[in-house]
Design a protein around this motif. Structure first.
Motif, PDB file in Angstrom:
ATOM      1  N   UNK A 143       0.833  -1.206   0.000  1.00 14.94           N
ATOM      2  CA  UNK A 143       0.000   0.000   0.000  1.00 14.94           C
ATOM      3  C   UNK A 143       0.870   1.259   0.000  1.00 14.94           C
ATOM      4  N   UNK A 144       1.903   1.246   0.827  1.00 14.79           N
ATOM      5  CA  UNK A 144       2.797   2.410   0.870  1.00 14.79           C
ATOM      6  C   UNK A 144       3.507   2.588  -0.479  1.00 14.79           C
ATOM      7  N   UNK A 178       1.108   3.807  -3.202  1.00 15.95           N
ATOM      8  CA  UNK A 178       0.778   5.217  -2.985  1.00 15.95           C
ATOM      9  C   UNK A 178       1.854   6.105  -3.610  1.00 15.95           C
ATOM     10  N   UNK A 190      -4.179   0.592  -5.796  1.00 14.24           N
ATOM     11  CA  UNK A 190      -4.185   1.114  -4.426  1.00 14.24           C
ATOM     12  C   UNK A 190      -5.567   0.994  -3.781  1.00 14.24           C
ATOM     13  N   UNK A 245      -5.173  -4.827   3.176  1.00 14.10           N
ATOM     14  CA  UNK A 245      -4.421  -4.514   4.375  1.00 14.10           C
ATOM     15  C   UNK A 245      -5.343  -4.455   5.595  1.00 14.10           C
ATOM     16  N   UNK A 246      -6.551  -3.976   5.402  1.00 10.56           N
ATOM     17  CA  UNK A 246      -7.490  -3.946   6.533  1.00 10.56           C
ATOM     18  C   UNK A 246      -7.783  -5.361   7.007  1.00 10.56           C
ATOM     19  N   UNK A 265      -4.602  -6.994   8.687  1.00 13.67           N
ATOM     20  CA  UNK A 265      -4.370  -6.426  10.019  1.00 13.67           C
ATOM     21  C   UNK A 265      -5.397  -6.978  11.018  1.00 13.67           C
ATOM     22  N   UNK A 266      -6.652  -7.065  10.588  1.00 11.79           N
ATOM     23  CA  UNK A 266      -7.688  -7.632  11.461  1.00 11.79           C
ATOM     24  C   UNK A 266      -7.320  -9.044  11.915  1.00 11.79           C
ATOM     25  N   UNK A 318       3.656   1.292  11.206  1.00 22.54           N
ATOM     26  CA  UNK A 318       2.332   0.684  11.071  1.00 22.54           C
ATOM     27  C   UNK A 318       2.337  -0.743  11.601  1.00 22.54           C
ATOM     28  N   UNK A 355       0.077  -2.371  14.934  1.00 28.01           N
ATOM     29  CA  UNK A 355      -0.817  -3.539  14.828  1.00 28.01           C
ATOM     30  C   UNK A 355      -0.292  -4.690  15.701  1.00 28.01           C
ATOM     31  N   UNK A 396      -5.353  10.318  -0.500  1.00 30.24           N
ATOM     32  CA  UNK A 396      -5.391   8.985   0.084  1.00 30.24           C
ATOM     33  C   UNK A 396      -4.544   9.017   1.351  1.00 30.24           C
ATOM     34  N   UNK A 397      -5.120   8.535   2.435  1.00 25.80           N
ATOM     35  CA  UNK A 397      -4.375   8.522   3.682  1.00 25.80           C
ATOM     36  C   UNK A 397      -3.834   7.106   3.908  1.00 25.80           C
ATOM     37  N   UNK A 398      -2.551   6.916   3.669  1.00 28.94           N
ATOM     38  CA  UNK A 398      -1.988   5.576   3.839  1.00 28.94           C
ATOM     39  C   UNK A 398      -1.384   5.397   5.233  1.00 28.94           C
ATOM     40  N   UNK A 399      -1.580   6.387   6.090  1.00 27.26           N
ATOM     41  CA  UNK A 399      -0.997   6.242   7.419  1.00 27.26           C
ATOM     42  C   UNK A 399      -1.923   5.435   8.325  1.00 27.26           C
ATOM     43  N   UNK A 400      -3.202   5.376   7.969  1.00 26.75           N
ATOM     44  CA  UNK A 400      -4.141   4.583   8.773  1.00 26.75           C
ATOM     45  C   UNK A 400      -4.339   3.221   8.144  1.00 26.75           C
ATOM     46  N   UNK A 401      -4.178   2.179   8.959  1.00 27.05           N
ATOM     47  CA  UNK A 401      -4.323   0.833   8.421  1.00 27.05           C
ATOM     48  C   UNK A 401      -5.739   0.315   8.536  1.00 27.05           C
ATOM     49  N   UNK A 402      -6.388   0.672   9.633  1.00 28.67           N
ATOM     50  CA  UNK A 402      -7.669   0.029   9.909  1.00 28.67           C
ATOM     51  C   UNK A 402      -8.819   0.998   9.752  1.00 28.67           C
ATOM     52  N   UNK A 403      -9.973   0.435   9.550  1.00 30.90           N
ATOM     53  CA  UNK A 403     -11.178   1.243   9.443  1.00 30.90           C
ATOM     54  C   UNK A 403     -11.455   1.865  10.793  1.00 30.90           C
TER      55      UNK A 403
END
Lengths: 256, 186
Positions: A113-114, A117, A135, A142-143, A146-147, A206, A210, B133-140
């Motif tokens: 993702x990084x 971007x 992207x 990634x969500x 991470x979950x 990041x 997590x 786009x905000x790639x610094x936040x991973x989760x919802x």
């Protein structure tokens, strides 16, 4: 290498990582722990396969600028040998148990993702378009991973132990994502590629947040394995390609 | 509806803009009758993937923006478009893919959203406005409340981010207990 040859190589690195990981995820078809996960893994694999195709198609066009002809997507994916693959070593690691698959995906997704971007702002319009499209898809990947890291890490004693073992085991394959070689540097200066080393810090930040939520410990090993970008792979890639490529090798030009 | 750009063949076309516009309108109508292969209650035009129809030197050019990169329906859709154009008696045409701007669920027509709901698929909600786009936040930060397309209850639960196609997530209604697909805002 001239600029086009470098760009070709760079595109293959991206496409090969997507393709190899897609193939690994495809190995889960019918073996997922529950139906929803079976479907989720293959959906992520499908996204990566689609992205690989876009990168290969562009690579083939770039190849025509310096070679007699440009290879098509299928030739690039199915008729090159392991030493010609440029994927990250991380993605060719075997599926292992579910924690291993999740750890591999999590490491990759956060980096991916990084990376995308940065590429979405590439000076090469086509690179930027493909990255911007990919992207959007990678956000879901990634969500989800991470979950799962949190769910397994902060789960039972057994799931915690397996998740910790998995992040520890794969750690030495993560350093390669942030290595910059001559190709990376040339394309970064040209405003086309992205500075791989600049992704290390946000990736680690990041990851830490997590892992800490997951009650897991960030691995500290300093020694990193690398080689994927120059075609030096672990033996598992050969086995993967043998299965993925056999049909085109046995029946050249076969089509659905 | 159609954004027409009369590039190429200007001599011929400029002399007959109305006929060209009529031809383009009729192609839009034709394509609006092609159902999405995986969600047949909405057409490919309502899905927002047909971006442009124009004439280029007498050749019809249909521009399509695919939904997800790996969506297997993309090639089927291109083939369906070609078949429809042949059926209209057109001989010179091509279907081209445009990646930018990337497809978004915001392009799905309002009427089609209601049809999705009636079909049992919760339509996509509003996307958070994202200029950057905000790639610094991973989760919802939060999970949006999705109303059950069958009973309307808002007591629903996400089962998986991924469903029967890349564009959908799997949900379950805690009141009527039915599982359903949710078209993810993308």
């Amino acid at each position: 290498m001239n600029r086009d040859e470098q760009l070709f190589d760079y595109l293959l690195r991206i496409a090969d990582s997507d393709l190899v990981l897609a193939q690994r995820l495809g190995e889960w078809v019918g073996h997922g722990p529950v139906l929803e996960e079976d479907i989720a893994l293959t959906n992520v694999g499908l996204d990566l396969l689609g992205q690989a195709r876009l990168w290969y198609a562009y690579a083939g066009e770039v190849e025509t600028r310096f070679a007699a002809r440009g290879r098509c997507e299928d030739e690039l994916a199915l008729l090159r040998d392991a030493s010609e693959f440029r994927n990250l070593l991380l993605v060719e690691r075997p599926n292992g148990n579910y924690a291993d698959t999740i750890a591999r995906q999590f490491y990759f997704d956060v980096w991916h993702r990084l990376f995308l971007f940065q590429l979405s702002r590439s000076g090469d319009a086509r690179v930027g378009e493909i990255a911007a499209k990919a992207l959007k898809e990678v956000r879901y990947h990634v969500e989800r991973s991470a979950d799962w890291v949190i769910r397994l890490g902060d789960g039972t004693d057994e799931s915690h132990a397996k998740m910790q073992a998995a992040v520890d085991e794969l750690w030495m394959y993560t350093g390669e994502m942030f290595e910059s070689d001559a190709t990376d540097q040339a394309l970064t200066i040209a405003g086309i590629g992205c500075d791989a080393s600049a992704l290390a810090h946000p990736w680690r930040e990041q990851l830490s947040s997590i892992l800490s939520e997951a009650t897991l410990t960030l691995p500290t090993g300093a020694w990193m394995q690398s080689g994927g970008k120059r075609g030096v792979h672990t033996e598992q890639l050969g086995h993967l390609l043998a299965e993925m490529q056999w049909l085109q090798r046995a029946y050249p030009g076969a089509q659905w | 509806m159609a954004a027409t750009r009369l590039s190429g063949g200007a001599m011929v076309i400029a002399a007959q803009p109305r006929q060209v516009q009529n031809a383009i309108d009729s192609i839009w109508t034709t394509l609006a009758a092609i159902p999405d292969p995986e969600i047949p209650v909405i057409s490919i035009v309502e899905l927002g993937i047909v971006r442009d129809i124009e004439f280029d030197n007498g050749e019809v050019v249909v521009t399509v923006t695919p939904t997800y990169s790996g969506c297997p329906a993309t090639e089927v859709i291109a083939a369906e478009i070609e078949r429809a154009l042949v059926a209209c008696g057109l001989e010179r045409f091509r279907v081209q893919i445009r990646l930018h701007p990337a497809w978004t669920t915001d392009w799905i027509a309002p009427a089609a959203r209601e049809r999705l709901r009636a079909f049992g698929i919760a339509p996509p909600g509003e996307r958070a406005p994202q200029q950057t786009v905000d790639v610094s936040r991973l989760r919802r930060s939060s999970i949006a409340t999705i109303a059950c397309p069958r009973c309307g209850s808002s007591r629903t639960r996400e089962l998986s981010r991924f469903g029967s196609t890349p564009c959908k997530a799997q949900y379950r209604c805690e009141d009527c207990l039915e599982p359903f697909d949710y078209f993810k805002p993308h």
